[in-house]
Design an enzyme around this catalytic site. Structure first.
Site, PDB file in Angstrom:
ATOM      1  N   CYS A 227      51.244  46.546  45.269  1.00  0.00           N
ATOM      2  CA  CYS A 227      51.716  46.601  46.650  1.00  0.00           C
ATOM      3  C   CYS A 227      51.099  45.452  47.445  1.00  0.00           C
ATOM      4  O   CYS A 227      49.996  45.010  47.157  1.00  0.00           O
ATOM      5  CB  CYS A 227      51.378  47.908  47.378  1.00  0.00           C
ATOM      6  SG  CYS A 227      51.958  49.368  46.546  1.00  0.00           S
TER       7      CYS A 227
ATOM      8  N   ARG B 211      53.713  41.305  44.236  1.00  0.00           N
ATOM      9  CA  ARG B 211      52.829  42.453  44.011  1.00  0.00           C
ATOM     10  C   ARG B 211      53.606  43.772  43.885  1.00  0.00           C
ATOM     11  O   ARG B 211      53.021  44.820  43.583  1.00  0.00           O
ATOM     12  CB  ARG B 211      51.832  42.579  45.163  1.00  0.00           C
ATOM     13  CG  ARG B 211      50.983  41.349  45.366  1.00  0.00           C
ATOM     14  CD  ARG B 211      50.045  41.549  46.536  1.00  0.00           C
ATOM     15  NE  ARG B 211      49.113  42.616  46.286  1.00  0.00           N
ATOM     16  CZ  ARG B 211      47.956  42.485  45.673  1.00  0.00           C
ATOM     17  NH1 ARG B 211      47.586  41.307  45.236  1.00  0.00           N
ATOM     18  NH2 ARG B 211      47.161  43.520  45.489  1.00  0.00           N
TER      19      ARG B 211
ATOM     20  N   TRP C 116      55.027  48.867  45.139  1.00  0.00           N
ATOM     21  CA  TRP C 116      55.210  49.089  43.704  1.00  0.00           C
ATOM     22  C   TRP C 116      54.856  50.558  43.500  1.00  0.00           C
ATOM     23  O   TRP C 116      53.697  50.949  43.641  1.00  0.00           O
ATOM     24  CB  TRP C 116      54.285  48.179  42.905  1.00  0.00           C
ATOM     25  CG  TRP C 116      54.500  48.249  41.429  1.00  0.00           C
ATOM     26  CD1 TRP C 116      55.424  47.555  40.715  1.00  0.00           C
ATOM     27  CD2 TRP C 116      53.777  49.043  40.487  1.00  0.00           C
ATOM     28  NE1 TRP C 116      55.327  47.877  39.383  1.00  0.00           N
ATOM     29  CE2 TRP C 116      54.321  48.790  39.214  1.00  0.00           C
ATOM     30  CE3 TRP C 116      52.723  49.960  40.586  1.00  0.00           C
ATOM     31  CZ2 TRP C 116      53.853  49.404  38.055  1.00  0.00           C
ATOM     32  CZ3 TRP C 116      52.255  50.579  39.441  1.00  0.00           C
ATOM     33  CH2 TRP C 116      52.828  50.286  38.185  1.00  0.00           C
TER      34      TRP C 116
ATOM     35  N   ASN D  69      47.599  50.080  49.753  1.00  0.00           N
ATOM     36  CA  ASN D  69      47.721  49.573  48.380  1.00  0.00           C
ATOM     37  C   ASN D  69      46.615  50.236  47.577  1.00  0.00           C
ATOM     38  O   ASN D  69      45.438  50.094  47.925  1.00  0.00           O
ATOM     39  CB  ASN D  69      47.552  48.041  48.387  1.00  0.00           C
ATOM     40  CG  ASN D  69      47.325  47.477  47.004  1.00  0.00           C
ATOM     41  OD1 ASN D  69      47.798  48.027  46.018  1.00  0.00           O
ATOM     42  ND2 ASN D  69      46.599  46.376  46.922  1.00  0.00           N
ATOM     43  N   GLY D  70      46.987  50.992  46.532  1.00  0.00           N
ATOM     44  CA  GLY D  70      45.969  51.684  45.730  1.00  0.00           C
ATOM     45  C   GLY D  70      46.449  53.075  45.394  1.00  0.00           C
ATOM     46  O   GLY D  70      47.646  53.369  45.504  1.00  0.00           O
TER      47      GLY D  70
ATOM     48  N   GLU E 275      52.268  35.791  22.781  1.00  0.00           N
ATOM     49  CA  GLU E 275      52.578  35.405  24.161  1.00  0.00           C
ATOM     50  C   GLU E 275      54.077  35.105  24.319  1.00  0.00           C
ATOM     51  O   GLU E 275      54.691  35.495  25.313  1.00  0.00           O
ATOM     52  CB  GLU E 275      51.702  34.198  24.543  1.00  0.00           C
ATOM     53  CG  GLU E 275      51.938  33.614  25.922  1.00  0.00           C
ATOM     54  CD  GLU E 275      51.735  34.584  27.075  1.00  0.00           C
ATOM     55  OE1 GLU E 275      51.263  35.713  26.868  1.00  0.00           O
ATOM     56  OE2 GLU E 275      52.102  34.223  28.205  1.00  0.00           O
TER      57      GLU E 275
ATOM     58  N   LYS F 263      56.529  37.122  26.878  1.00  0.00           N
ATOM     59  CA  LYS F 263      57.341  36.439  27.909  1.00  0.00           C
ATOM     60  C   LYS F 263      58.789  36.908  27.820  1.00  0.00           C
ATOM     61  O   LYS F 263      59.407  37.219  28.819  1.00  0.00           O
ATOM     62  CB  LYS F 263      57.317  34.915  27.727  1.00  0.00           C
ATOM     63  CG  LYS F 263      56.087  34.175  28.125  1.00  0.00           C
ATOM     64  CD  LYS F 263      55.726  34.181  29.580  1.00  0.00           C
ATOM     65  CE  LYS F 263      54.947  35.397  29.953  1.00  0.00           C
ATOM     66  NZ  LYS F 263      53.540  35.396  29.982  1.00  0.00           N
TER      67      LYS F 263
ATOM     68  N   GLU G 236      59.291  40.671  28.919  1.00  0.00           N
ATOM     69  CA  GLU G 236      59.098  41.060  30.314  1.00  0.00           C
ATOM     70  C   GLU G 236      60.170  40.515  31.247  1.00  0.00           C
ATOM     71  O   GLU G 236      60.451  41.131  32.262  1.00  0.00           O
ATOM     72  CB  GLU G 236      57.691  40.760  30.820  1.00  0.00           C
ATOM     73  CG  GLU G 236      57.296  39.334  30.913  1.00  0.00           C
ATOM     74  CD  GLU G 236      55.851  39.171  31.401  1.00  0.00           C
ATOM     75  OE1 GLU G 236      55.320  40.051  32.066  1.00  0.00           O
ATOM     76  OE2 GLU G 236      55.278  38.110  31.109  1.00  0.00           O
TER      77      GLU G 236
ATOM     78  N   HIS H 164      54.571  42.851   5.216  1.00  0.00           N
ATOM     79  CA  HIS H 164      53.987  44.198   5.176  1.00  0.00           C
ATOM     80  C   HIS H 164      54.753  45.167   6.078  1.00  0.00           C
ATOM     81  O   HIS H 164      54.218  46.200   6.456  1.00  0.00           O
ATOM     82  CB  HIS H 164      52.508  44.138   5.573  1.00  0.00           C
ATOM     83  CG  HIS H 164      51.695  43.285   4.652  1.00  0.00           C
ATOM     84  ND1 HIS H 164      51.367  43.679   3.369  1.00  0.00           N
ATOM     85  CD2 HIS H 164      51.200  42.031   4.789  1.00  0.00           C
ATOM     86  CE1 HIS H 164      50.678  42.720   2.778  1.00  0.00           C
ATOM     87  NE2 HIS H 164      50.571  41.700   3.620  1.00  0.00           N
TER      88      HIS H 164
ATOM     89  N   LYS I 229      52.845  41.556  39.845  1.00  0.00           N
ATOM     90  CA  LYS I 229      51.986  40.450  39.445  1.00  0.00           C
ATOM     91  C   LYS I 229      50.539  40.889  39.313  1.00  0.00           C
ATOM     92  O   LYS I 229      49.809  40.443  38.443  1.00  0.00           O
ATOM     93  CB  LYS I 229      52.111  39.347  40.498  1.00  0.00           C
ATOM     94  CG  LYS I 229      51.348  38.090  40.188  1.00  0.00           C
ATOM     95  CD  LYS I 229      52.039  37.318  39.099  1.00  0.00           C
ATOM     96  CE  LYS I 229      51.282  36.105  38.659  1.00  0.00           C
ATOM     97  NZ  LYS I 229      51.707  35.662  37.331  1.00  0.00           N
TER      98      LYS I 229
HETATM   99  O1  M6R Z   1      45.969  38.979  36.680  1.00  0.00           O
HETATM  100  P1  M6R Z   1      45.656  39.256  35.235  1.00  0.00           P
HETATM  101  O2  M6R Z   1      45.565  38.019  34.423  1.00  0.00           O
HETATM  102  O3  M6R Z   1      44.442  40.119  35.065  1.00  0.00           O
HETATM  103  O4  M6R Z   1      46.903  40.079  34.718  1.00  0.00           O
HETATM  104  C1  M6R Z   1      46.935  40.611  33.432  1.00  0.00           C
HETATM  105  C2  M6R Z   1      48.337  41.052  33.053  1.00  0.00           C
HETATM  106  O5  M6R Z   1      48.792  42.033  33.930  1.00  0.00           O
HETATM  107  C3  M6R Z   1      49.327  39.879  33.080  1.00  0.00           C
HETATM  108  O6  M6R Z   1      48.922  38.839  32.245  1.00  0.00           O
HETATM  109  C4  M6R Z   1      50.722  40.362  32.635  1.00  0.00           C
HETATM  110  O7  M6R Z   1      50.717  40.703  31.297  1.00  0.00           O
HETATM  111  C5  M6R Z   1      51.756  39.273  32.945  1.00  0.00           C
HETATM  112  N1  M6R Z   1      52.899  39.846  33.540  1.00  0.00           N
HETATM  113  C6  M6R Z   1      52.166  38.516  31.735  1.00  0.00           C
HETATM  114  O8  M6R Z   1      53.130  37.566  32.015  1.00  0.00           O
END
Ligand code: M6R
Length: 615
Positions: free
Chosen positions: A2, A28, A76, A102-103, A488, A492, A495, A511, A610
């Protein structure tokens, strides 16, 4: 997660400032948004809409949005589905107060029950409404001023919060408080700004105060910023100057932040290395490693804690530190580490990696390791965020604000810092031959130019994306330093395009995952000229024998894999340990273009945010 924004002043209208601030914080959370404004007649109005900030703006088009005091929120969802009812701000029952939060208030159900027994009526399913109702109940029951009521209420709640409150009977004041969720106050000339980070503020002032846990800020017109503790001790706010260029948080002509951030990587990595690598002497110096040299060189073990993409960077860091420094390294998901009573103590160094510096699990892992006596080193991007403030020392990656939810430049920045960390430590420990050290430093300096070269494949990757948009599954394979790159690449893709994708060490394919391969299955293989080349080439043969469709990342001039793969993307040669920095880039582009072809919301994919400030 948020995002929170606030404004109080006399010279400007609050609404445009709040909306622009929400747009900057939309990363956020973006399932609903809302604003509370006090107009010139001391009327408090709350407007909320399901969806994005743009939906809120449209909703407000025919509303009274006048007033120079207001708070706003982009959500969020945690408690209560995304809806305009559950959107913030929330009124108190009398509608005198409005709150944004936020929280998570963990004991909200218990408090709600008590308040309901006292006749308080609730309109939403959120934990946040409980807090504003509690504050009002305390205020009226005990006849307290708002600040004291907030202090009493916050003593009763368990959980995390960054809040801002308006009371229409005191329209000259905004009260904000934080515990575990970030909050920044901007100090202007006779006006105050509030944000979950500094991005909604920097257009108006560069003077900010990062609130500490347990701090309450009272922003009253005509007075200086007052900061007090929950126990009402007066605290001296530390005013800092932020140095963020507005251009850094705008799209700069790119259709999406993600693409902009992918293309920024050469410049970002130069910034990351600036002042740390001496090109004349081929040497690296990280000031944190100079100041805390003995802690670091005497570490018996290093534990890396992180989540998501930052965890993938940690896997690369492990290989680098173990290879160069001969120190054992464990890489842990912060969310697992914090809950399993890990064996960690004063001989350990814990490296916390986080772009946002606010990830709740990583922060909690840091606190736990600190309690157990470990030395904590942070690798973060957001300056002044919670994780760097909780660590003993650390290194900022300095890649500038990352807005796209899918992390790109932060990943390469983290890997660059981890490389510099491993090199500096190896030199201090004498575990790496000098000529090897020099060779790696020299090559690291060349990486931004090599990434520029990789970025030239953008059109080719976009074509490939069109060919493979049909797929429902993808496999990504790599070995050694390329294995985390495969993870990674898969993250990407899933997501932002919502295509199921798995990353695997190439040799593990036989395996289990090999059973998935058929003529519909695209397999992305990192097959550059390194020690594992022949082995990976055999893996590609195994895929082709089962009609799988191979997209291979190969070294420039490769003639062997190119003959058997369905498509190849050429990468410039570099050292094996630095390959992740170039090989990740086409995978970022591939995910980006597939998501664009599928018409997905690249910068704000569904269900994600984010900054993950909830567990
Ligand atoms: O802000 P952070 O690097 O701690 O965030 C960690 C993950 O939430 C973040 O890397 C998430 O996996 C991203 N959406 C990946 O693209």
């Amino acid at each position: 997660m948020c995002g929170i924004v606030g404004y109080i002043g006399t010279k400007r209208e609050a609404f445009p400032i709040l909306v622009k601030g929400l747009q900057r914080l939309e990363y956020r959370g973006y399932d609903s948004a809302g604003v509370a404004l006090v107009n010139g007649n001391h009327e408090l109005s709350v407007y909320k809409a399901k969806g994005k900030v743009a939906d809120l703006e449209a909703f407000c088009a025919d509303k009274d949005i006048t007033g120079s005091v207001g708070i706003a929120h982009t959500r969020w969802a945690t408690h209560g589905e995304p809806s305009s009812l559950n959107a913030h701000p929330h009124y108190s029952q009398s509608k005198n107060l409005a709150i944004i939060h936020n929280g998570i208030i963990e004991n909200y159900a218990e408090i709600k029950k008590k308040l309901m027994n006292h006749g308080v009526k609730f309109l939403s399913d959120t934990d946040t409404e409980v807090l504003v109702q509690l504050i009002e109940y305390i205020q009226s029951k005990k006849n307290l001023d708002l600040l004291t009521a907030v202090q009493v209420a916050l003593h009763q709640v368990i959980g995390a919060y960054a809040i801002a409150l308006l009371d229409k009977r005191h329209p000259d004041t905004v009260i904000a408080a934080r515990k575990q969720s970030p909050l920044v106050v901007g100090i202007g000339d006779g006006e105050f700004f509030l944000g979950s980070d500094a991005s909604p503020i920097i257009e108006y002032t560069d003077k900010v105060v990062y609130l500490e846990d347990g701090n309450i800020a009272v922003m009253k017109l005509g007075e200086d910023l007052k900061v007090v503790s929950l126990q009402n001790e007066k605290l001296l706010p530390e005013i800092k100057t932020v140095d963020i260029d507005l251009g850094q948080i705008e799209k700069g002509g790119y259709p999406h932040f993600m693409l902009k951030e992918i293309f920024e990587q050469p410049e970002c990595l130069k910034n990351c290395m600036r002042g740390r690598i001496n090109v004349e002497h081929d040497s690296v110096k990280l000031s944190a490693l100079i100041d805390y040299r003995s802690w670091l060189i005497n570490a018996k073990r290093i534990i890396i804690v992180a989540c998501g993409t930052s965890w993938h960077a940690g896997l690369i860091g492990k290989q680098m530190i173990e290879t160069f420094c001969r120190i054992p390294v464990d890489v842990e998901y912060a969310s697992e580490f914090r809950y399993r009573n890990p064996v960690v103590g004063k001989d350990d160094v814990v490296i916390a990696i986080s772009q946002s510096g606010e990830t709740a699990d990583t922060l909690a892992a840091v606190e736990l390791a600190k309690e157990k006596g470990a030395f904590i080193y942070g690798i973060c991007n957001a300056i002044g965020s919670s994780i760097p403030r909780a660590t003993n020392t650390g290194t900022y990656i300095h890649v500038g604000p990352e807005i796209g939810v899918a992390s790109t430049k932060a990943f390469t920045g983290q890997v660059t810092v981890l490389t510099m960390f491993a090199l500096t430590l190896a030199e201090a420990k004498g575990t790496l031959r000098h000529n090897e050290y020099t060779r790696i430093v020299k090559e690291l300096v060349e990486i931004p130019e090599k990434i520029k070269e990789v970025l030239k494949t953008n059109e080719q990757v976009a074509d490939l994306a069109r060919t493979f948009t049909y797929a429902h599954n993808f496999l990504y394979l790599g070995r050694g330093f390329s294995y985390p790159v495969a993870l990674e690449g898969a993250l990407k893709l899933k997501e932002i395009s919502y295509i199921h994708a798995e990353g695997y060490p190439a040799a593990e394919m036989k395996h289990g995952p090999i059973a998935l391969i058929d003529s519909d299955m695209p397999v992305v293989v990192i097959a550059t000229h390194n020690a594992m080349y022949e082995k990976v080439r055999s893996n590609i043969q195994e895929i082709k024998a089962r009609q799988g469709r191979v997209i291979a990342l190969v070294s420039k001039g490769d003639t062997t894999v190119s003959k058997i793969a369905d498509a190849v993307i050429e990468l410039p040669d570099t050292l094996e340990c630095l390959e992740p920095l170039v090989a990740t880039v086409p995978l970022q582009l591939l995910a980006y273009h597939i998501a664009v072809c599928k018409g997905k919301d690249v910068d704000q994919p569904r269900n994600l945010a984010k900054s993950v400030t909830v567990e």
